[in-house]
Design a protein around this motif. Sequence first.
Motif, short mmCIF file in Angstrom:
data_model
loop_
_atom_site.label_atom_id
_atom_site.label_comp_id
_atom_site.label_asym_id
_atom_site.label_seq_id
_atom_site.Cartn_x
_atom_site.Cartn_y
_atom_site.Cartn_z
N SER A 155 42.07 41.53 34.09
CA SER A 155 42.18 41.18 35.51
C SER A 155 41.12 40.18 35.95
N ILE A 156 39.95 40.17 35.30
CA ILE A 156 38.92 39.19 35.65
C ILE A 156 39.41 37.80 35.28
N ARG A 157 40.00 37.67 34.11
CA ARG A 157 40.56 36.38 33.68
C ARG A 157 41.64 35.92 34.65
N GLU A 158 42.49 36.84 35.07
CA GLU A 158 43.57 36.50 35.99
C GLU A 158 43.03 36.06 37.35
N LEU A 214 26.74 34.22 38.55
CA LEU A 214 28.18 33.99 38.71
C LEU A 214 28.66 34.49 40.07
N ILE A 215 28.18 35.65 40.49
CA ILE A 215 28.55 36.19 41.81
C ILE A 215 28.13 35.21 42.91
N ASP A 216 26.97 34.60 42.74
CA ASP A 216 26.47 33.65 43.74
C ASP A 216 27.34 32.41 43.89
N ARG A 217 28.23 32.16 42.95
CA ARG A 217 29.17 31.05 43.09
C ARG A 217 30.15 31.30 44.23
N GLY A 218 30.31 32.57 44.58
CA GLY A 218 31.22 32.94 45.67
C GLY A 218 32.67 32.98 45.22
N GLY A 219 33.56 33.06 46.19
CA GLY A 219 34.99 33.04 45.94
C GLY A 219 35.45 34.09 44.94
N ALA A 220 36.29 33.66 44.01
CA ALA A 220 36.87 34.57 43.03
C ALA A 220 35.80 35.21 42.14
N TYR A 221 34.70 34.48 41.87
CA TYR A 221 33.63 35.06 41.06
C TYR A 221 33.00 36.24 41.79
N ALA A 222 32.70 36.05 43.06
CA ALA A 222 32.10 37.13 43.85
C ALA A 222 33.04 38.33 43.93
#
Length: 83
Positions: A10-13, A36-44
């Motif tokens: 699900s992370i890949r998706e 990676l979380i700090d990138r925001g959006g789907a990463y967060a």
Amino acid sequence: MRVSIRYFASIRETLDRTGETVETGAVTLAGLRDELIDRGGAYADSLARGRAVRLALNQVMVDESALLVEGAEVGFFPPVTGG
């Protein structure tokens, strides 16, 4: 340092990518996850604290305190269940 990241299930998706190579200043997997979380959006969304995320370092299951090394392969994936 440069590390390769692979995303599974699900992370890949959610991220719409199988992996990437990144330059990181992180020392541990926890630090890399935070970057990676700090990138925001789907990463967060997919890597957020409080979400169950499993990690592997060079194809060995580890916890977030594992130390990164140059050229490492890091895997992020949700826990899975079987039946």
